[in-house]
Design an enzyme around this catalytic site. Structure first.
Site, PDB file in Angstrom:
ATOM      1  N   ALA A  66      -2.113   8.610  54.505  1.00 12.30           N
ATOM      2  CA  ALA A  66      -0.658   8.492  54.330  1.00 12.30           C
ATOM      3  C   ALA A  66      -0.187   9.790  53.690  1.00 12.30           C
ATOM      4  CB  ALA A  66      -0.351   7.303  53.428  1.00 12.30           C
ATOM      5  N   GLY A 111      -5.454   6.367  55.067  1.00  8.67           N
ATOM      6  CA  GLY A 111      -4.755   5.754  56.196  1.00  8.67           C
ATOM      7  C   GLY A 111      -5.274   6.227  57.546  1.00  8.67           C
ATOM      8  N   GLU A 114      -8.302   4.142  58.183  1.00  9.29           N
ATOM      9  CA  GLU A 114      -7.809   2.781  58.470  1.00  9.29           C
ATOM     10  C   GLU A 114      -7.223   2.701  59.883  1.00  9.29           C
ATOM     11  OE1 GLU A 114      -5.526   3.077  54.817  1.00  9.29           O
ATOM     12  OE2 GLU A 114      -6.412   1.218  54.115  1.00  9.29           O
ATOM     13  N   GLU A 134      -8.589   7.081  48.248  1.00 10.63           N
ATOM     14  CA  GLU A 134      -7.417   6.674  47.459  1.00 10.63           C
ATOM     15  C   GLU A 134      -7.721   6.565  45.969  1.00 10.63           C
ATOM     16  OE1 GLU A 134      -8.448   5.256  50.278  1.00 10.63           O
ATOM     17  OE2 GLU A 134      -6.733   4.881  51.604  1.00 10.63           O
TER      18      GLU A 134
HETATM   19  N1  CO8 Z   1      -0.564  13.856  52.557  1.00 12.80           N
HETATM   20  C1  CO8 Z   1       0.250  14.925  52.500  1.00 12.80           C
HETATM   21  N2  CO8 Z   1      -0.185  16.196  52.682  1.00 12.80           N
HETATM   22  C2  CO8 Z   1      -1.487  16.372  52.923  1.00 12.80           C
HETATM   23  C3  CO8 Z   1      -2.399  15.295  52.999  1.00 12.80           C
HETATM   24  C4  CO8 Z   1      -1.883  13.974  52.809  1.00 12.80           C
HETATM   25  N3  CO8 Z   1      -2.640  12.872  52.903  1.00 12.80           N
HETATM   26  N4  CO8 Z   1      -3.628  15.781  53.228  1.00 12.80           N
HETATM   27  C5  CO8 Z   1      -3.492  17.125  53.320  1.00 12.80           C
HETATM   28  N5  CO8 Z   1      -2.208  17.483  53.132  1.00 12.80           N
HETATM   29  C6  CO8 Z   1      -1.648  18.831  53.147  1.00 12.80           C
HETATM   30  C7  CO8 Z   1      -1.999  19.609  51.900  1.00 12.80           C
HETATM   31  O1  CO8 Z   1      -1.124  19.267  50.831  1.00 12.80           O
HETATM   32  C8  CO8 Z   1      -1.851  21.040  52.366  1.00 12.80           C
HETATM   33  O2  CO8 Z   1      -0.479  21.360  52.395  1.00 12.80           O
HETATM   34  P1  CO8 Z   1       0.015  22.833  51.890  1.00 12.80           P
HETATM   35  O3  CO8 Z   1      -0.651  23.777  52.864  1.00 12.80           O
HETATM   36  O4  CO8 Z   1       1.489  22.758  52.051  1.00 12.80           O
HETATM   37  O5  CO8 Z   1      -0.473  22.998  50.498  1.00 12.80           O
HETATM   38  C9  CO8 Z   1      -2.313  20.967  53.811  1.00 12.80           C
HETATM   39  O6  CO8 Z   1      -2.232  19.590  54.203  1.00 12.80           O
HETATM   40  C10 CO8 Z   1      -3.743  21.429  54.003  1.00 12.80           C
HETATM   41  O7  CO8 Z   1      -4.553  20.687  53.092  1.00 12.80           O
HETATM   42  P2  CO8 Z   1      -5.572  21.400  52.058  1.00 12.80           P
HETATM   43  O8  CO8 Z   1      -5.077  22.747  51.694  1.00 12.80           O
HETATM   44  O9  CO8 Z   1      -5.795  20.420  50.955  1.00 12.80           O
HETATM   45  O10 CO8 Z   1      -6.860  21.515  52.988  1.00 12.80           O
HETATM   46  P3  CO8 Z   1      -8.378  21.558  52.509  1.00 12.80           P
HETATM   47  O11 CO8 Z   1      -9.167  21.938  53.702  1.00 12.80           O
HETATM   48  O12 CO8 Z   1      -8.541  22.342  51.269  1.00 12.80           O
HETATM   49  O13 CO8 Z   1      -8.702  20.015  52.145  1.00 12.80           O
HETATM   50  C11 CO8 Z   1      -8.682  17.636  52.499  1.00 12.80           C
HETATM   51  C12 CO8 Z   1      -8.670  19.049  53.148  1.00 12.80           C
HETATM   52  C13 CO8 Z   1     -10.005  17.405  51.805  1.00 12.80           C
HETATM   53  C14 CO8 Z   1      -8.487  16.635  53.621  1.00 12.80           C
HETATM   54  C15 CO8 Z   1      -7.528  17.557  51.465  1.00 12.80           C
HETATM   55  O14 CO8 Z   1      -6.324  17.989  52.079  1.00 12.80           O
HETATM   56  C16 CO8 Z   1      -7.287  16.170  50.929  1.00 12.80           C
HETATM   57  O15 CO8 Z   1      -8.025  15.696  50.077  1.00 12.80           O
HETATM   58  N6  CO8 Z   1      -6.220  15.492  51.420  1.00 12.80           N
HETATM   59  C17 CO8 Z   1      -5.818  14.187  50.919  1.00 12.80           C
HETATM   60  C18 CO8 Z   1      -6.683  13.099  51.521  1.00 12.80           C
HETATM   61  C19 CO8 Z   1      -6.307  11.763  50.922  1.00 12.80           C
HETATM   62  O16 CO8 Z   1      -6.366  11.557  49.726  1.00 12.80           O
HETATM   63  N7  CO8 Z   1      -5.934  10.796  51.791  1.00 12.80           N
HETATM   64  C20 CO8 Z   1      -5.548   9.470  51.367  1.00 12.80           C
HETATM   65  C21 CO8 Z   1      -4.074   9.409  51.126  1.00 12.80           C
HETATM   66  S1  CO8 Z   1      -3.552   7.859  50.448  1.00 12.80           S
HETATM   67  C22 CO8 Z   1      -3.577   6.814  51.762  1.00 12.80           C
HETATM   68  O17 CO8 Z   1      -3.864   7.174  52.859  1.00 12.80           O
HETATM   69  C23 CO8 Z   1      -3.231   5.388  51.469  1.00 12.80           C
HETATM   70  C24 CO8 Z   1      -2.879   4.618  52.738  1.00 12.80           C
HETATM   71  C25 CO8 Z   1      -2.084   3.387  52.375  1.00 12.80           C
HETATM   72  C26 CO8 Z   1      -0.725   3.790  51.910  1.00 12.80           C
HETATM   73  C27 CO8 Z   1       0.078   2.699  51.394  1.00 12.80           C
HETATM   74  C28 CO8 Z   1       1.461   3.183  51.076  1.00 12.80           C
HETATM   75  C29 CO8 Z   1       1.963   3.076  49.720  1.00 12.80           C
END
Ligand code: CO8
Length: 263
Positions: A66, A111, A114, A134
């Site tokens: 998400a 997400g 999922e 998460e």
């Molecule tokens: N949401 C928003 N932006 C994201 C997300 C995300 N989930 N993942 C990556 N991005 C963005 C980064 O912020 C970054 O943006 P910017 O270039 O503007 O800084 C860009 O994508 C590239 O990401 P990274 O620079 O972080 O890339 P890396 O190669 O260093 O890392 C990762 C890749 C490991 C995938 C890292 O981006 C990461 O950890 N992302 C988050 C993953 C995560 O935690 N996902 C779970 C999210 S919560 C969820 O899914 C709950 C679902 C249920 C929701 C219920 C609603 C309330």
């Protein structure tokens, strides 16, 4: 509906939905979820689409979860609603009466994992990474992960993945039964399309009945599950496709399945 965050095309009976926010690693914001919902409604109604593939654009991600940037402005009630809406759409995906393949080309996190689990099966690139991270945000999965992951890989392993928030690679995902097959990145879409085209040539009536029997039977006891199977089996006999399949076998030719229920 015009799409800003997904691409959708139809090739040889196969619909391909590509999540297209590569700068945010294809994260699911509210708008993207609604676009997915719209595509699912189209696919459900359109007989020209016999199989659906979900994939992500760019080199890095299928869907990285998400969209976390939307979280700070949500209160508990809005987060609850967002989780419920996501779950509703993922259930619609799961219950689509056509095969759906997740073509996981990179990160499938939160997400995104999922979402992939709501498809019928997952084909993964060897570079794909799966996880429910998460917990690192002080959260738990909200789009069905606490329910689908244990059913797919077992309770203890699911708890370990969700509690540590650690990612696993494609090979591990396959060993756990999360991914069905793993391909080199450059072959992933081609191999997925090959299987999708094969499924598109199958009887839509039989595929629908098969999916119904397996998915609806999953939560039933064996006796009721088998009873559901017998009903679905019987239903196939009312299809032109079944007549065609049996006739083609007896006449030693390839069947031509149209998906019609009536004779
Ligand atoms: N949401 C928003 N932006 C994201 C997300 C995300 N989930 N993942 C990556 N991005 C963005 C980064 O912020 C970054 O943006 P910017 O270039 O503007 O800084 C860009 O994508 C590239 O990401 P990274 O620079 O972080 O890339 P890396 O190669 O260093 O890392 C990762 C890749 C490991 C995938 C890292 O981006 C990461 O950890 N992302 C988050 C993953 C995560 O935690 N996902 C779970 C999210 S919560 C969820 O899914 C709950 C679902 C249920 C929701 C219920 C609603 C309330």
């Amino acid at each position: 509906m015009e799409y800003a965050n997904v691409l959708f095309e139809i090739r040889d009976g196969v619909g391909i939905l590509t999540f297209n926010r590569p700068k945010a690693l294809n994260a699911l914001n509210v708008e993207t979820l609604e676009e997915l919902n719209d595509v699912l409604d189209r696919v459900r109604e359109d007989d020209a689409v016999r199989v659906l593939i979900l994939t992500g654009s760019g080199e890095k991600a299928f869907v990285a979860g998400a969209d976390i940037s939307e979280f700070p402005r949500m209160n508990a009630l809005q987060a609850h609603r967002f989780a419920e809406r996501g779950q509703e759409i993922f259930s619609k995906l799961e219950e689509l009466p056509k095969p759906v393949i997740a073509c996981v080309n990179g990160f499938a996190l939160g997400g995104g994992c999922e979402l992939a689990m709501s498809c019928d099966f997952i084909y993964a690139s060897s570079l794909a990474r799966f996880g429910q991270p998460e917990i690192n945000l002080g959260l738990i999965p909200g789009f069905g992960g606490t329910q689908r992951l244990p059913r797919l890989i077992g309770r203890a392993k699911a708890k370990e993945l969700c509690m540590t928030g650690e990612m696993i690679d494609a090979q591990q995902a396959m060993e756990l039964g999360l991914a069905a097959r793993v391909f080199p990145p450059e072959q992933l879409m081609e191999e997925t399309l090959k299987v999708a085209r094969l499924l598109a040539s199958r009887s839509p009536v039989a595929l629908r009945a098969l999916k119904h029997a397996i998915d609806r039977g999953w939560d039933l006891d064996l006796r009721n599950g088998c009873s559901l199977e017998a009903e679905s089996f019987g239903l196939c006999f009312s299809s032109q496709d079944m007549r065609e399949g049996v006739a083609a076998f007896l006449e030693k030719r390839k069947p031509n399945f149209q998906g019609s229920l009536t004779r």
